[in-house]
Design a protein around this motif. Structure first.
Motif, short mmCIF file in Angstrom:
data_model
loop_
_atom_site.label_atom_id
_atom_site.label_comp_id
_atom_site.label_asym_id
_atom_site.label_seq_id
_atom_site.Cartn_x
_atom_site.Cartn_y
_atom_site.Cartn_z
N LYS A 10 -26.42 -27.98 -14.01
CA LYS A 10 -26.25 -28.72 -15.26
C LYS A 10 -27.48 -29.56 -15.60
O LYS A 10 -27.88 -29.65 -16.76
N THR A 11 -28.13 -30.15 -14.58
CA THR A 11 -29.33 -30.96 -14.86
C THR A 11 -30.45 -30.08 -15.39
O THR A 11 -31.16 -30.46 -16.33
N GLN B 190 -29.58 -28.96 -18.96
CA GLN B 190 -29.78 -30.04 -19.94
C GLN B 190 -31.26 -30.28 -20.20
O GLN B 190 -31.68 -30.50 -21.34
N ALA C 136 -32.50 -27.47 -22.36
CA ALA C 136 -32.04 -27.64 -23.72
C ALA C 136 -32.86 -28.69 -24.45
O ALA C 136 -33.14 -28.57 -25.64
N THR C 137 -33.28 -29.74 -23.72
CA THR C 137 -34.08 -30.80 -24.34
C THR C 137 -35.49 -30.32 -24.65
O THR C 137 -36.04 -30.59 -25.72
N LYS D 139 -26.72 -23.99 -27.67
CA LYS D 139 -27.13 -25.39 -27.54
C LYS D 139 -26.09 -26.28 -28.22
O LYS D 139 -25.71 -26.06 -29.36
N THR E 47 -22.95 -27.93 -21.98
CA THR E 47 -23.93 -28.83 -21.37
C THR E 47 -23.84 -28.80 -19.85
O THR E 47 -24.41 -29.64 -19.18
N ARG F 36 -18.77 -26.77 -18.92
CA ARG F 36 -19.08 -28.05 -19.54
C ARG F 36 -19.66 -29.00 -18.50
O ARG F 36 -19.64 -28.73 -17.29
N ALA F 37 -20.15 -30.13 -18.95
CA ALA F 37 -20.86 -31.06 -18.06
C ALA F 37 -19.95 -31.61 -16.97
O ALA F 37 -20.40 -31.87 -15.85
#
Length: 705
Positions: free
Chosen positions: A273-274, A277, A280-281, A289, A293, A316-317
């Motif tokens: 997930k990290t 993310q 995605a950033t 996107k 997350t 999901r996150a």
């Protein structure tokens, strides 16, 4: 003075020292140190072979004469190496440090070298060193022999302990892998059963994505299948229990981001997930996107080493990250899905192609019968049934034994059955070549072709093509009859005209003026030309129908050539042309119809003289070439204007002439071709870089092995 040794006490003390040391390196070191302490020997050393077996390395050492650990001595060219290779104990009452390759400055005066063997193979080398001569006596040797067994036992036990520890660890790992594999196998089993459903559809793929989502605890699993050639989306399936469905997207949208990378590189992706993310950033995950997350796992779908889709799991996150085992399961299922989609597409393509082929076969005017190697009818169309006068329809004959058709055919056309059986026996005897011929079925004449059906050079059946040629044969017979009638009807009056003209030119020679004689000669030439044309038409017709018998004889081609050139010499002199020849010496005789061959050569030389301008050259060359073998090759060349490319392609057809002023009837070269083909030979135009033309033909040589 060294006290006397008790081997049992030394060994017992060593066993006691080694009781709690089970690591191999530590056990050997403690064993050597214990021996040195108990015996008072100045140097106790253990050597072990290096990994390549070319060096002996110090693995344990104790005492004031002991060398450092890790010191090596070569197996070849050193005393320790010689003892190691020989495998026998060596006692050295006196010795110098250089003899045993002693690597320190200590003074060694006597030594004992003992290979320690398990079975026939040495495992270690024991070195006992003293600083005084003759210190290695029988007692030391006995203790060394017993210690050698002790060291080997210690080494074996330590290795066994290490192996047991590894086995316990491996069993634990295998147990974990077993349960993970069992889980994976169950999932693969269920997905395999789902994919093997009798009818493939998007609902099958949706059930698979739901199974994958449940197996790896994914929020959603997406299956994307693309037609990369036409840039369109084949499948966009979303499974899982996550809220909301992803809106179907375009081809250009799906080939962006992480899915695009998997499609381009053909490599799986696993993002925690990290990492997802951060990606995605920095780069964006494009179409998903903001939807997901959490962790992402993606596996490519392959077809013939090309990626055509992606199977992707997303979370999901707040959900846990996917692990490597989840990706492995995703890869295994992706492989199954890819194969299923390929098979479904292939099945659809085969079905469509089979329908088109069946429609093509059924719409053909020719009869078509496809037989398997077991002589069962695979395909038959309506024209074939009609031509063979077989009852029923094409569908009812499917998978029927071909012998049933022959038994029905025998009732009204036994000759046709004989022809077909002859072909079948030929093929069954191992002759897989194509066959062709004609047969009579009732009042109809059927032309048949027997062709092999191959799959990667392996015969899988036979294809029979039947064509009704009854009308064509009647037309050919009518044409032959008409030709014969026309030729005979023309020849008689032309012969009469020619005889009358000759009578006028001889009996009334004194009456006619010179101008009248020229007119009579022109008329005679025209009538002779007409007679030759009529004869050529008759000969060509007989050659085409195969009704001109060949009178094969052995003759000297050189003599025939001389006769032809002698007949053409006056024409060459009149046209101011050079007529030459080039003949290989000692030519063998040829076997052919001499009259036909002479006419062929007369036509070719006559044409060359006709189309060559004054001052030119016409030559005949006769050789025996290396290829084709067993042939006599004759070439007729001229220095005329050559043959246009558009005419050259049709040169040997009937009534084809060029644009030259001296052009003939267009039957001469056609006659040459047919006459040579009747001998099984060929005629062709030789490609030349300069001007002029060259015609070549071959004749058979007898008794050529």
């Amino acid at each position: 003075m060294t006290p006397p040794l008790d081997p049992l006490s030394v060994v017992g003390a060593v066993f006691k020292t080694l009781h709690e040391s089970l690591a191999p390196d530590q056990a050997l070191g403690e064993a050597v140190a214990g021996v040195a302490a108990l015996t008072g020997w100045p140097g106790v050393v253990l050597f072990a072979p290096s990994e390549g077996g070319t060096q002996l390395r110090v693995v344990a050492a104790a005492g004031p004469l002991a060398p450092p650990l890790g010191v090596q001595t070569p197996v070849s060219g050193s005393l320790p190496g010689e003892v190691w290779r020989a495998g026998n104990l060596k006692l050295l009452p006196t010795v110098s440090p250089e003899t045993v390759f002693w690597p320190n400055s200590a003074e060694i005066a006597s030594a004992l070298l003992a290979p320690l063997k398990l079975g026939e193979r040495a495992q270690l080398l024991l070195l006992i060193a003293f600083d005084t001569p003759d210190a290695c006596d029988a007692a030391v040797q006995r203790v060394a022999e017993v210690l050698g067994e002790t060291f080997l036992l210690t080494l074996r036990n330590a290795r066994l302990y290490t192996a047991l520890q590894s086995e316990v660890t491996e069993r634990q790992r295998l147990e974990n892998r077993f349960w993970a594999s069992l889980h994976k196998t169950e999932t693969l089993y269920h997905t395999s059963r789902t994919l093997n459903a009798p009818y493939f559809s998007d609902s099958v793929l949706l059930e698979v994505t739901n199974q994958v989502a449940a197996a790896i605890h994914a929020d959603q699993v997406l299956l994307v299948s693309l037609d990369t050639h036409n840039r369109r989306v084949r499948h966009f399936i979303v499974g899982g229990t996550g809220g909301g469905q992803v809106v179907p997207l375009s081809y250009d949208e799906l080939v962006e981001g992480l899915t695009g990378r998997v499609l381009r590189e053909g490599l799986p992706a696993l993002l925690q997930k990290t990492e997802a993310q951060a990606r995605a950033t920095e780069h964006g995950l494009y179409w998903y996107k903001g939807l997901y997350t959490g962790s992402i796992a993606a596996a490519p779908l392959f077809a013939r080493s090309q990626v055509f889709g992606v199977l992707m799991a997303v979370n999901r996150a707040e959900q846990p990250d996917f692990v490597q085992a989840d990706l492995d399961l995703l890869l295994a299922i992706a492989a199954q899905v890819a194969i299923t989609i390929q098979n479904a597409q292939l099945f659809q393509a085969v079905t469509e192609e089979r329908s088109r082929l069946r429609a093509l076969i059924q719409s053909s005017r020719d009869g078509i019968i496809l037989l398997g190697l077991d002589m069962h009818v695979l395909v038959i169309n309506r024209p074939a049934l009609d031509l063979l006068k077989l009852p029923g329809d094409p569908v009812s004959w499917g998978d029927q034994w071909f012998w049933d058709a022959l038994s029905r055919l025998y009732e009204h056309s036994p000759q046709a059955v004989d022809v077909i059986l002859s072909e079948v026996r030929r093929v069954q005897a191992g002759d897989a070549r194509s066959g062709e011929g004609e047969m009579q079925v009732g009042a109809r004449i059927i032309h048949w072709l027997n062709l092999p059906v191959l799959e990667t050079e392996r015969a899988v059946g036979r294809l029979f093509v039947l064509q009704d040629v009854t009308e064509a044969r009647l037309l050919e017979r009518f044409r032959e009859d008409l030709t014969h009638t026309m030729v005979h009807d023309l020849r008689n009056p032309l012969s009469g005209i020619y005889a009358g003209l000759r009578l006028l030119s001889t009996d009334y020679d004194s009456v006619f003026t010179q101008s009248h004689h020229r007119i009579l000669e022109a008329a005679q030439d025209s009538v002779q030309r007409m007679l030759r044309l009529v004869g050529a038409i008759l000969d060509i017709n007989r050659l085409e129908s195969g009704k001109m018998p060949l009178s094969l004889t052995l003759f000297d081609f050189t003599v025939l050539l001389e006769d032809v050139l002698a007949m053409q010499a006056p024409i060459a002199a009149e046209r101011q042309l050079t007529l030459g020849k080039e003949v290989s010496p000692d030519l063998p005789q040829v076997r052919a119809d001499r009259d036909l061959v002479e006419r062929v050569l007369q036509n070719l030389v006559g044409n060359a003289l006709k189309f060559t301008p004054a001052g030119g050259t016409v030559g005949v060359r006769v050789v025996i070439p290396t290829t084709p073998a067993c042939k006599l090759q004759v070439s007729v060349s001229d220095t005329g204007p050559g043959i246009p490319e558009d005419v050259r392609k049709r040169l040997f057809q009937k009534f084809v002439t060029g644009s030259h002023q001296e052009r003939g009837s267009g039957l001469g070269l056609a006659f040459c071709r047919m006459a040579l083909e009747a001998h099984g030979e060929r005629i062709w135009v030789v490609e030349t870089s300069g001007g002029g033309s060259t015609f070549a033909f071959t004749l058979p040589l007898p008794d050529c092995d």
